[in-house]
Design a protein around this motif. Structure first.
Motif, PDB file in Angstrom:
ATOM      1  N   UNK A 129     -17.037 -29.638  -7.601  1.00 14.55           N
ATOM      2  CA  UNK A 129     -17.930 -28.945  -6.668  1.00 14.55           C
ATOM      3  C   UNK A 129     -19.304 -29.615  -6.671  1.00 14.55           C
ATOM      4  N   UNK A 130     -20.060 -29.358  -5.637  1.00 17.46           N
ATOM      5  CA  UNK A 130     -21.383 -29.960  -5.460  1.00 17.46           C
ATOM      6  C   UNK A 130     -22.357 -29.431  -6.516  1.00 17.46           C
ATOM      7  N   UNK A 131     -22.959 -30.359  -7.271  1.00 19.24           N
ATOM      8  CA  UNK A 131     -23.934 -29.937  -8.282  1.00 19.24           C
ATOM      9  C   UNK A 131     -25.370 -30.225  -7.845  1.00 19.24           C
ATOM     10  N   UNK A 132     -25.541 -30.612  -6.595  1.00 14.50           N
ATOM     11  CA  UNK A 132     -26.875 -30.845  -6.061  1.00 14.50           C
ATOM     12  C   UNK A 132     -27.370 -32.270  -6.167  1.00 14.50           C
ATOM     13  N   UNK A 133     -26.682 -33.106  -6.941  1.00 15.31           N
ATOM     14  CA  UNK A 133     -27.089 -34.501  -7.060  1.00 15.31           C
ATOM     15  C   UNK A 133     -26.560 -35.298  -5.870  1.00 15.31           C
ATOM     16  N   UNK A 134     -27.350 -36.238  -5.375  1.00 11.63           N
ATOM     17  CA  UNK A 134     -26.928 -37.003  -4.185  1.00 11.63           C
ATOM     18  C   UNK A 134     -25.572 -37.681  -4.355  1.00 11.63           C
ATOM     19  N   UNK A 135     -25.307 -38.198  -5.549  1.00 15.42           N
ATOM     20  CA  UNK A 135     -24.048 -38.920  -5.743  1.00 15.42           C
ATOM     21  C   UNK A 135     -22.827 -38.005  -5.715  1.00 15.42           C
ATOM     22  N   UNK A 136     -23.041 -36.689  -5.797  1.00 14.07           N
ATOM     23  CA  UNK A 136     -21.929 -35.750  -5.775  1.00 14.07           C
ATOM     24  C   UNK A 136     -21.880 -34.921  -4.491  1.00 14.07           C
ATOM     25  N   UNK A 137     -22.573 -35.424  -3.466  1.00 12.35           N
ATOM     26  CA  UNK A 137     -22.523 -34.741  -2.168  1.00 12.35           C
ATOM     27  C   UNK A 137     -21.102 -34.758  -1.612  1.00 12.35           C
ATOM     28  N   UNK A 138     -20.370 -35.833  -1.894  1.00  9.84           N
ATOM     29  CA  UNK A 138     -18.946 -35.880  -1.551  1.00  9.84           C
ATOM     30  C   UNK A 138     -18.182 -35.372  -2.761  1.00  9.84           C
ATOM     31  N   UNK A 139     -17.592 -34.204  -2.650  1.00 14.54           N
ATOM     32  CA  UNK A 139     -16.920 -33.559  -3.770  1.00 14.54           C
ATOM     33  C   UNK A 139     -15.626 -32.919  -3.286  1.00 14.54           C
ATOM     34  N   UNK A 140     -14.828 -32.473  -4.231  1.00 13.12           N
ATOM     35  CA  UNK A 140     -13.488 -32.014  -3.867  1.00 13.12           C
ATOM     36  C   UNK A 140     -13.524 -30.777  -2.974  1.00 13.12           C
ATOM     37  N   UNK A 141     -14.299 -29.778  -3.347  1.00 11.00           N
ATOM     38  CA  UNK A 141     -14.258 -28.522  -2.603  1.00 11.00           C
ATOM     39  C   UNK A 141     -14.751 -28.705  -1.172  1.00 11.00           C
ATOM     40  N   UNK A 142     -15.865 -29.387  -0.996  1.00 17.31           N
ATOM     41  CA  UNK A 142     -16.435 -29.525   0.346  1.00 17.31           C
ATOM     42  C   UNK A 142     -15.757 -30.623   1.162  1.00 17.31           C
ATOM     43  N   UNK A 143     -15.525 -31.775   0.532  1.00 12.35           N
ATOM     44  CA  UNK A 143     -15.001 -32.914   1.279  1.00 12.35           C
ATOM     45  C   UNK A 143     -13.505 -32.791   1.559  1.00 12.35           C
ATOM     46  N   UNK A 144     -12.743 -32.389   0.565  1.00 15.07           N
ATOM     47  CA  UNK A 144     -11.292 -32.335   0.735  1.00 15.07           C
ATOM     48  C   UNK A 144     -10.844 -30.982   1.296  1.00 15.07           C
ATOM     49  N   UNK A 145     -11.153 -29.897   0.576  1.00  9.32           N
ATOM     50  CA  UNK A 145     -10.646 -28.591   0.995  1.00  9.32           C
ATOM     51  C   UNK A 145     -11.331 -28.063   2.246  1.00  9.32           C
ATOM     52  N   UNK A 146     -12.667 -28.187   2.306  1.00 11.58           N
ATOM     53  CA  UNK A 146     -13.384 -27.667   3.462  1.00 11.58           C
ATOM     54  C   UNK A 146     -13.563 -28.701   4.577  1.00 11.58           C
ATOM     55  N   UNK A 147     -13.208 -29.941   4.302  1.00  7.43           N
ATOM     56  CA  UNK A 147     -13.346 -31.003   5.293  1.00  7.43           C
ATOM     57  C   UNK A 147     -12.001 -31.492   5.780  1.00  7.43           C
TER      58      UNK A 147
END
Length: 503
Positions: A139-157
């Motif tokens: 999940x997104x922890x607020x750091x720029x390098x983790x803007x692409x993450x499993x929950x947002x990029x894969x499941x919600x995208x």
């Protein structure tokens, strides 16, 4: 015919049901005309020309002869030089120097003969997204390098834009890729059930891969999703018999609103209930509440089991629940430390699972090595500090989690998981004479510490050959890869995500 066959060209070969046994009956000259690319139709023809005469003939027994037999059944034992006799889809005898009359003989000298691997948690719908999230976390922890993450990029995208045809080719290609690596059984955990058509496509993809598949009916998104109520139709239409390769499990994610209905439906239909249990998603209070209310049972498969309380662990233990650990993913994606030692200490039935190929490979040699080396790392750290430390995991234990452990978790241990007479013949032959393994000095050690996909020489599922002499059989891999790439291109475009090969 499969979903990729066209009624406009009925004469065209089906890309998932090519009859390689007929090829074996033609001249063996194909084997002498040069090399062919791995997985190509030409390579399959070359491999098929070396099939023993009579293999696949109804009523003809098969004798796998002279291999190093690792049975995974203490009552059967292991054999430095042993045989396995197959009649139809069943193993009928395991031992040394079996006499089998007119059985078709498969010479296994230089091979390790063992049960196929069992993967208890694989999101096969993400096959087209392989390595897209190689650096990602959960999940997104607020750091720029983790803007692409499993929950947002894969499941919600990405997952939101899948069509039934995307589901089918992803399921199919992911399934045959694991067959190639010796994984003969999988529980597919695809949160892609946006409509009944999506669910049907997932089941067909599992079935057409030709291996043992457990269909996990998990959630979907959108107005046309019928989860969880469509479970009754699905079971009636596809899973009326226990005597088939595909079976069903109910998904019951406790972070999804309305999970109570999914659990109710699953138990009414007498289906095991599987769910991710990850502290990162804040599941601990709900998990504890369910445990305290006596809602856990032997029908539960808890995936990851990270970040849970002592009470939660005790509830799960008392209920006899099963644990599925995805060790490389748990370390890579910030699920939490894989609870290997706790599972061992508390006596849980535990299996291994590959999880998501958008982040990590789905081969089981990686899973076994990761589990064993991580457990030993923590134990060795205590030993070096002068502290009391647990037993170091031996290779055979890692193999047990990869075979019998998975069969127990999926309630298939009466059918598979070991080379036991009466069980179905899900068997793999591993090349112990290959350059990365020879000379063979220790069978479990070679499997866990030395081998990888290229060592999987031959694969049987329910007595049928699926891979022979290093070649997957019966699939037009080039055609299927092209279909997968077309799906990949559509998914990136529809999700509005740029495909950057060097990100």
């Amino acid at each position: 015919m499969c979903r990729l066959c066209s009624p406009l060209t009925p004469e065209a070969p089906c890309p998932t049901r090519r009859n390689f046994l007929k090829t074996a009956m033609v001249s063996g000259a194909a084997a002498t005309t040069g090399l062919a690319g791995a997985g190509s139709l030409r390579a399959q023809e070359v491999a098929a020309s070396t099939l023993p005469e009579g293999l696949g003939t109804p009523g003809r027994r098969v004798l796998i002869k002279g291999g190093a037999v690792l049975s995974m059944d203490d009552a059967v034992g292991n054999f430095a030089v042993g045989d396995v006799l197959i009649d139809g889809k069943k193993i009928v005898e395991v031992g040394a120097n079996i006499e089998a009359g007119d059985a078709v003989v498969i010479e296994a000298a230089g091979k390790i003969v063992m049960p196929g691997f069992v993967d208890t948690h694989h999101h096969q719908f993400e096959t087209a997204l392989r390595s897209q999230l190689a650096n990602g976390i959960l999940i997104n922890d607020g750091l720029p390098e983790n803007a692409s993450n499993y929950y947002e990029t894969i499941l919600q995208g990405f997952s939101q834009v899948y069509r039934p045809e995307d589901v089918y080719i992803n399921e199919l290609f992911g399934g045959i890729a694991q067959l190639d690596a010796g994984v003969t059984t999988v529980m597919d955990v695809s949160q892609i059930h946006h409509s009944p058509e999506h669910s049907d496509a997932a089941i067909e993809g599992l079935r057409d891969a030709g291996r043992r598949g457990v269909f996990g009916y998990f959630e979907g998104w959108g107005e046309r999703s019928k989860y969880p109520t469509d479970a009754a139709r699905i079971k009636k239409e596809y899973f009326t018999s226990d005597d088939q390769l595909t079976t069903m499990v109910m998904g019951g994610e406790i972070y999804v609103p309305g999970y109570e209905a999914a659990w109710k439906v699953g138990r009414e239909l007498d289906l095991p209930i599987a769910l991710h249990v990850v502290g990162t998603f804040g599941m601990q209070p709900t998990f504890d509440e369910l445990g305290a209310a006596g809602m856990f049972g032997e029908d539960n498969i808890f995936i990851h089991m990270t970040g849970m309380s002592d009470d939660g662990w005790k509830y799960a233990q008392d209920a006899g629940a099963h644990l599925s650990l995805s060790v490389p993913i748990e370390m890579q994606m910030r699920h939490g430390t894989p609870p290997i030692q706790r599972a061992i200490d508390m006596g849980f039935s535990t299996s291994l699972s590959t999880d998501v190929e958008c982040t990590m490979t789905a081969d089981f040699f990686t899973q076994m090595r990761s589990m064993m080396t991580l457990q030993r790392m923590f134990a060795n750290e205590k030993a070096l500090a002068g502290q009391e430390y647990p037993r170091l995991m031996p290779c055979i234990d890692a193999i047990r989690h990869a075979t019998m452990g998975g069969a127990e978790g999926l309630k298939l241990d009466r059918k598979v998981g070991s080379l036991t007479p009466g069980k179905e013949a899900d068997i793999i032959l591993l090349d112990a004479e290959a350059i990365n393994v020879a000379p063979l000095n220790n069978v479990p050690g070679a499997v866990v510490t030395l081998m990888e996909r290229s060592n999987v020489d031959t694969v049987f599922v329910a007595g049928s050959v699926k891979k022979w002499n290093g070649q997957l059989m019966g699939f037009d891999i080039a055609r299927l890869r092209s279909e997968l790439e077309t799906s990949r291109d559509y998914l990136f475009d529809a999700a509005g995500i740029e495909r950057d090969l060097f990100a």
